[in-house]
Design a protein around this motif. Structure first.
Motif, PDB file in Angstrom:
ATOM      1  N   TRP A 189       2.823  -8.191   5.076  1.00  0.00           N
ATOM      2  CA  TRP A 189       1.729  -7.230   5.087  1.00  0.00           C
ATOM      3  C   TRP A 189       0.455  -7.883   4.572  1.00  0.00           C
ATOM      4  O   TRP A 189       0.493  -8.750   3.701  1.00  0.00           O
ATOM      5  CB  TRP A 189       2.035  -6.049   4.180  1.00  0.00           C
ATOM      6  CG  TRP A 189       3.088  -5.120   4.672  1.00  0.00           C
ATOM      7  CD1 TRP A 189       4.405  -5.100   4.306  1.00  0.00           C
ATOM      8  CD2 TRP A 189       2.935  -4.074   5.630  1.00  0.00           C
ATOM      9  NE1 TRP A 189       5.069  -4.101   4.969  1.00  0.00           N
ATOM     10  CE2 TRP A 189       4.193  -3.447   5.791  1.00  0.00           C
ATOM     11  CE3 TRP A 189       1.858  -3.594   6.375  1.00  0.00           C
ATOM     12  CZ2 TRP A 189       4.390  -2.378   6.657  1.00  0.00           C
ATOM     13  CZ3 TRP A 189       2.062  -2.524   7.228  1.00  0.00           C
ATOM     14  CH2 TRP A 189       3.309  -1.935   7.365  1.00  0.00           C
ATOM     15  N   SER A 190      -0.692  -7.414   5.069  1.00  0.00           N
ATOM     16  CA  SER A 190      -1.977  -7.813   4.516  1.00  0.00           C
ATOM     17  C   SER A 190      -2.116  -7.213   3.123  1.00  0.00           C
ATOM     18  O   SER A 190      -1.773  -6.045   2.918  1.00  0.00           O
ATOM     19  CB  SER A 190      -3.115  -7.300   5.408  1.00  0.00           C
ATOM     20  OG  SER A 190      -4.356  -7.399   4.732  1.00  0.00           O
ATOM     21  N   PRO A 191      -2.638  -7.986   2.166  1.00  0.00           N
ATOM     22  CA  PRO A 191      -2.813  -7.428   0.825  1.00  0.00           C
ATOM     23  C   PRO A 191      -4.014  -6.477   0.723  1.00  0.00           C
ATOM     24  O   PRO A 191      -4.148  -5.759  -0.256  1.00  0.00           O
ATOM     25  CB  PRO A 191      -3.019  -8.657  -0.055  1.00  0.00           C
ATOM     26  CG  PRO A 191      -3.513  -9.708   0.866  1.00  0.00           C
ATOM     27  CD  PRO A 191      -2.937  -9.401   2.225  1.00  0.00           C
ATOM     28  N   VAL A 192      -4.888  -6.462   1.741  1.00  0.00           N
ATOM     29  CA  VAL A 192      -6.104  -5.646   1.661  1.00  0.00           C
ATOM     30  C   VAL A 192      -6.226  -4.591   2.761  1.00  0.00           C
ATOM     31  O   VAL A 192      -6.946  -3.621   2.604  1.00  0.00           O
ATOM     32  CB  VAL A 192      -7.373  -6.531   1.661  1.00  0.00           C
ATOM     33  CG1 VAL A 192      -7.444  -7.348   0.380  1.00  0.00           C
ATOM     34  CG2 VAL A 192      -7.413  -7.429   2.872  1.00  0.00           C
ATOM     35  N   ARG A 193      -5.547  -4.762   3.877  1.00  0.00           N
ATOM     36  CA  ARG A 193      -5.614  -3.794   4.977  1.00  0.00           C
ATOM     37  C   ARG A 193      -4.249  -3.135   5.120  1.00  0.00           C
ATOM     38  O   ARG A 193      -3.285  -3.775   5.538  1.00  0.00           O
ATOM     39  CB  ARG A 193      -6.004  -4.488   6.284  1.00  0.00           C
ATOM     40  CG  ARG A 193      -7.311  -5.266   6.284  1.00  0.00           C
ATOM     41  CD  ARG A 193      -8.534  -4.384   6.364  1.00  0.00           C
ATOM     42  NE  ARG A 193      -8.525  -3.449   7.437  1.00  0.00           N
ATOM     43  CZ  ARG A 193      -9.209  -3.544   8.564  1.00  0.00           C
ATOM     44  NH1 ARG A 193      -9.984  -4.589   8.761  1.00  0.00           N
ATOM     45  NH2 ARG A 193      -9.146  -2.612   9.471  1.00  0.00           N
ATOM     46  N   PRO A 194      -4.101  -1.838   4.808  1.00  0.00           N
ATOM     47  CA  PRO A 194      -2.784  -1.202   4.724  1.00  0.00           C
ATOM     48  C   PRO A 194      -2.009  -1.123   6.019  1.00  0.00           C
ATOM     49  O   PRO A 194      -0.787  -0.964   5.978  1.00  0.00           O
ATOM     50  CB  PRO A 194      -3.093   0.191   4.177  1.00  0.00           C
ATOM     51  CG  PRO A 194      -4.543   0.371   4.205  1.00  0.00           C
ATOM     52  CD  PRO A 194      -5.189  -0.955   4.398  1.00  0.00           C
ATOM     53  N   SER A 212       0.793  -1.233   0.000  1.00  0.00           N
ATOM     54  CA  SER A 212       0.000   0.000   0.000  1.00  0.00           C
ATOM     55  C   SER A 212       0.825   1.283   0.000  1.00  0.00           C
ATOM     56  O   SER A 212       0.303   2.346  -0.308  1.00  0.00           O
ATOM     57  CB  SER A 212      -0.904   0.029   1.236  1.00  0.00           C
ATOM     58  OG  SER A 212      -1.683  -1.129   1.296  1.00  0.00           O
TER      59      SER A 212
END
Length: 195
Positions: A184-189, A144
């Motif tokens: 890192w989460s791919p959807v929650r920055p 992100s």
């Protein structure tokens, strides 16, 4: 092809890249080498890996005043973790067995080192970050934010870095033990997981 210049110690990380319609495989080894292999695809033959570029992490490119600078300036430093920027596929970070975290580039303009047989090896290092107190086993760029990455180490910490400054933005100690992986989460920055 060009395997004479290949790794001579275990490979610890590989990363696939697809840039300008070309497939690349980059490998990191305990011998300090980062090798860039082109995947040659042919309709009539099996795919072939051809070594096209080589880098080596050596102590002479770590600033002398850096706390983790090796005493033997000519020694190669084994790599244990590698992560590429999603925004700029030529930019990557490497974690080492000595705790160093290094910003690197495949567009290195350093003078060639006297190490290769068929290819010339260069130093990829552009910045040395503040080090961990143990081997770094994982690094991961944020999906992100282009300048943010994490590192995980056996010193029990996770460090959040900005690629533009050597000091970590945050040092986290999630457990009283080793941290081997971070992502890192791919959807929650603002969310990441660690092991």
């Amino acid at each position: 092809k060009n395997v004479e210049d290949g790794h001579h110690e275990p490979v610890t990380k590989v990363s696939w890249q697809y840039v300008n319609k070309t497939h690349w495989l980059l490998s990191l080894g305990m011998d300090g080498k980062i090798l860039k292999w082109e995947v040659k695809l042919s309709r009539y033959q099996d795919p072939e890996l051809v070594l096209v570029q080589g880098f080596v992490i050596t102590g002479s490119y770590i600033p002398r005043e850096h706390p983790s600078a090796p005493s033997n300036r000519n020694a190669d430093i084994g790599g244990t973790a590698m992560s590429f920027s999603k925004e700029d596929p030529s930019t990557f970070v490497v974690g080492t067995e000595s705790g160093l975290v290094l910003k690197c580039s495949t567009h290195s303009t350093e003078l060639p080192l006297d190490k290769g047989i068929k290819i010339q090896f260069r130093s990829p290092i552009t910045l040395a970050y503040n080090s961990h107190n143990g081997p770094v086993y994982d690094t991961h760029f944020s999906p992100s934010h282009r300048n943010i990455f994490l590192s995980a180490s056996t010193d029990g910490t996770i460090r959040l870095y900005n690629t533009l400054q050597p000091k970590p933005l945050q040092v986290l100690e999630p457990v009283a033990g080793y941290v081997f992986g971070v992502q890192w989460s791919p959807v929650r920055p603002l969310v990441f997981a660690a092991t």
